[in-house]
Design a protein around this motif. Structure first.
Motif, PDB file in Angstrom:
ATOM      1  N   ASP A  99       0.849  -1.131  -0.021  1.00 27.09           N
ATOM      2  CA  ASP A  99       0.048   0.062   0.053  1.00 27.09           C
ATOM      3  C   ASP A  99       0.807   1.169  -0.042  1.00 27.09           C
ATOM      4  O   ASP A  99       1.849   1.431   0.989  1.00 27.09           O
ATOM      5  N   THR A 139       0.272   3.608   3.153  1.00 24.08           N
ATOM      6  CA  THR A 139       0.684   3.259   4.555  1.00 24.08           C
ATOM      7  C   THR A 139       2.014   2.496   4.717  1.00 24.08           C
ATOM      8  O   THR A 139       2.577   2.371   5.707  1.00 24.08           O
ATOM      9  N   ASP A 171      -9.551  -2.893  -2.046  1.00 26.58           N
ATOM     10  CA  ASP A 171      -9.754  -1.970  -1.066  1.00 26.58           C
ATOM     11  C   ASP A 171      -8.816  -0.848  -0.905  1.00 26.58           C
ATOM     12  O   ASP A 171      -9.384   0.473  -0.735  1.00 26.58           O
ATOM     13  N   VAL A 172      -7.547  -0.997  -1.063  1.00 27.67           N
ATOM     14  CA  VAL A 172      -6.463  -0.109  -1.040  1.00 27.67           C
ATOM     15  C   VAL A 172      -6.874   0.917  -2.147  1.00 27.67           C
ATOM     16  O   VAL A 172      -6.824   2.079  -2.077  1.00 27.67           O
ATOM     17  N   HIS A 194      -9.972   3.235  -1.626  1.00 23.07           N
ATOM     18  CA  HIS A 194      -9.521   4.048  -0.467  1.00 23.07           C
ATOM     19  C   HIS A 194      -8.867   5.194  -1.296  1.00 23.07           C
ATOM     20  O   HIS A 194      -9.156   6.366  -1.253  1.00 23.07           O
ATOM     21  N   ALA A 195      -8.029   4.716  -2.119  1.00 26.08           N
ATOM     22  CA  ALA A 195      -6.880   5.700  -2.739  1.00 26.08           C
ATOM     23  C   ALA A 195      -7.832   6.643  -3.818  1.00 26.08           C
ATOM     24  O   ALA A 195      -7.466   7.844  -3.785  1.00 26.08           O
ATOM     25  N   ARG A 196      -8.739   6.014  -4.523  1.00 22.48           N
ATOM     26  CA  ARG A 196      -9.587   6.845  -5.439  1.00 22.48           C
ATOM     27  C   ARG A 196     -10.463   7.971  -4.733  1.00 22.48           C
ATOM     28  O   ARG A 196     -10.670   8.999  -5.511  1.00 22.48           O
ATOM     29  N   GLY A 197     -10.692   7.882  -3.390  1.00 17.63           N
ATOM     30  CA  GLY A 197     -11.251   8.895  -2.711  1.00 17.63           C
ATOM     31  C   GLY A 197     -10.806   9.901  -2.185  1.00 17.63           C
ATOM     32  O   GLY A 197     -11.217  11.118  -2.116  1.00 17.63           O
ATOM     33  N   HIS A 198      -9.372   9.920  -2.370  1.00 22.16           N
ATOM     34  CA  HIS A 198      -8.394  10.924  -1.721  1.00 22.16           C
ATOM     35  C   HIS A 198      -7.298  11.378  -2.580  1.00 22.16           C
ATOM     36  O   HIS A 198      -6.802  12.500  -2.359  1.00 22.16           O
TER      37      HIS A 198
END
Lengths: 197, 390
Positions: free
Chosen positions: B233, B236, B287-288, B291-295
């Motif tokens: 990831d 993180t 999921d990673v 999540h990345a697409r959101g921010h």
């Protein structure tokens, strides 16, 4: 033909349409001479430049159809003539770039044909409107004018050749400038200069 | 009067023009003018163009004076009857076609055009035209913005940069309409795609861009042979095991394994087919990425190859937003196997203007690629805060 291709055609067709509606309308309103020539050279530049980004065959023709239809919303009276003009210019560019979409020679030819078409479109339209007699009429008028001015026979043809050469040159230069802009844009967008996409 | 009836009348009148006889052409013009007077008064009014008519009549008179043998006297001038007839035919035909063009250009609407193209199997072209009409205001604004940004002095010398700017904006607009905005690092197995991606991540972060997603470093045994893949990831730094060679399942933790980034120079090419994948790894990677697409400004997904070209592996995670219509989304930076690149880009539906970073490559090429990537981020309306400010 995928969605990405059509998106490209749509965006550039709309850009051409905007140029025709804004810049074209503006120049025509000013009633400046040679506006058609300038617009044709600009259009050739746009189409040739576009092919540096997307060399796929048929792109110029499809872009022309989109631009011509965009022109249909242009304010003003008769728009059928300009629409035919746009579509024919696109077809001429497509034909010229068919063998080598990114070559200088193709670009020169495309530009020259576009401006020549724009210059003589009126004559072609008159031929279609009034029939073949119109050409006879112009030739008779030219010949009579030559006799009045005591010009040697054949001078008119030389003058015509000079006009064709100059008009073609303007178009060719416009298309080469467009090619440069297309290549600079491809470079700026980080595209593969070999066109291998 | 229904348009189809008028169209039929128009066609009949066109037919009457074909023989080139003055009485028939006159009849066609009369019928058409009557049609306009009855059912399209504004169209008839638009035929009032004095300059056009003056030129047309002068052409008609000119043909009478210049063409044929002069066998008639009009107002003391000797003229040709045949020339006059030819001139009259020109005027009549001109008036008819002019009137027809006025009606046609008013009668055919944008919706008709789309339907017409759809009817002959060119639906895509019809939609393109309809979309282009919608784009006109935005492009017009862009054109004026680009023009007004030019310095007042020496404005004409700035035409070329302005044209380049306009071209790039238009190409990126097309890209945004087409689907996900992407850039790819392409190379054969072992060429250093993951190492290059990690280097690119650093360079992008130096430009204050937020980068997320997953890279997929190789796992190597003590002899330097690749025995598997892990997922990392980028947000993180957390790692998960993804795959191992069938015959050499490592009985050790990920921490003990060396990454591709550390040893790409001696990297032995992986044989693609000999790996066993852990489905939980794909789920975690999905999921990673989500999540990345959101921010993030840039979402990295590494090691796209045979599985992805067949719609498996990372592909569901990449296609999920496309299927939801949530495009263009952040810029995707993809590490792609050379032999599968075209198939993967086609499946993803990314535009034809996707920049490719072909390995091996020079440092200068890398800089240009980063600049192009940053530009794509700038131009895509991805982040909610950017949308709010524009």
């Amino acid at each position: 033909m995928n969605r990405a291709y059509w998106a490209h055609v749509t965006a550039f067709g709309a850009l051409w349409g905007v140029l025709e509606i804004t810049l074209g309308a503006f120049l025509h309103t000013l009633r400046l001479p040679l506006v058609g020539l300038v617009m044709a050279a600009t259009s050739a530049g746009l189409l040739v430049g576009q092919r540096q980004l997307l060399p796929r065959r048929g792109t110029s023709l499809a872009t022309g159809v989109v631009a011509a239809l965009c022109k249909s919303i242009s304010p003003g009276g008769i728009i059928l003539g300009p629409m035919i003009g746009i579509f024919t210019e696109a077809a001429l560019v497509e034909l010229s770039l068919l063998p080598w979409p990114r070559s200088r020679v193709g670009a020169l030819l495309a530009g020259a044909l576009c401006t020549l078409w724009a210059t003589f479109q009126g004559l072609v339209t008159q031929y279609l409107l009034f029939g073949g007699k119109i050409i006879e009429l112009y030739l008779a008028a030219l010949s009579r004018a030559g006799r009045w001015l005591h010009l040697p026979a054949g001078t008119g043809w030389w003058a015509l050749a000079l006009l064709v050469g100059l008009v073609g040159l303007v178009g060719g230069l416009g298309a080469l400038a467009g090619r440069r802009v297309g290549l600079d844009s491809a470079d700026r967008l980080g595209l593969d200069p070999t066109g291998g996409r | 009067m229904p348009r189809w009836v008028l169209a039929l009348v128009a066609l009949t009148c066109v037919g009457l023009q074909i023989p080139g006889s003055l009485p028939l052409a006159g009849l066609a013009l009369g019928v058409w003018l009557a049609v306009l007077a009855l059912w399209d008064r504004p169209g008839l009014a638009r035929m009032w163009m004095p300059r056009f008519w003056l030129i047309t009549i002068l052409l008609g008179l000119g043909s009478g004076m210049l063409l044929g043998r002069r066998d008639m006297l009009v107002l003391g001038l000797s003229v040709s009857r045949a020339g006059f007839e030819a001139g009259a035919l020109m005027v009549v035909r001109g008036a008819f076609i002019f009137g027809l063009a006025i009606w046609a250009s008013r009668a055919v609407s944008e919706r008709d055009i789309r339907r017409m193209f759809g009817g002959v199997g060119l639906g895509a072209l019809g939609s393109a035209i309809a979309t282009a009409l919608g784009l006109l205001p935005e492009l017009e604004r862009q054109f004026h913005r680009a023009w007004s940004r030019l310095p007042r002095r020496g404005r004409w010398s700035q035409i070329r940069p302005m044209a380049v700017e306009l071209f790039c904006e238009t190409a990126l607009l097309a890209q945004r309409m087409a689907g996900p905005v992407a850039a790819v690092v392409v190379g054969p197995p072992g060429a250093g795609k993951t190492t290059t991606l990690l280097h690119l991540v650093q360079l992008l972060r130096q430009r204050s861009l937020v980068v997320g997603g997953v890279v997929q470093p190789g796992v190597h045994d003590a002899d330097g042979a690749r025995v598997g893949y892990t997922l990392r990831d980028l947000g993180t730094g957390e790692e998960r095991e993804l795959a191992h060679r069938r015959e050499t399942r490592p009985a050790r933790g990920v921490g003990e394994l060396r990454s591709c980034a550390e040893r790409s120079a001696q990297d032995a090419p992986a044989r693609g087919m000999g790996y066993e994948f852990d489905p939980r790894g794909w789920g975690w990677a999905r999921d990673v990425v989500a999540h990345a697409r959101g921010h993030a400004d840039v979402v990295v997904v590494d090691e796209l190859g045979r599985l992805e070209s067949e719609g498996q592996g990372h592909m569901p995670a990449l296609l999920e937003p496309v299927e939801r219509g949530d495009i263009p989304g952040p810029v995707l930076l993809l590490g792609v196997r050379q032999d599968r690149c075209d198939a993967i880009l086609r499946r993803l539906g990314v535009g034809p203007l996707t920049p490719r970073f072909q390995l091996p490559a020079s440092e200068a090429t890398l800089d240009r690629f980063v600049a192009s990537l940053a530009r794509r981020v700038e131009n895509s309306s991805l982040k909610p805060d950017k949308e709010a400010t524009t």
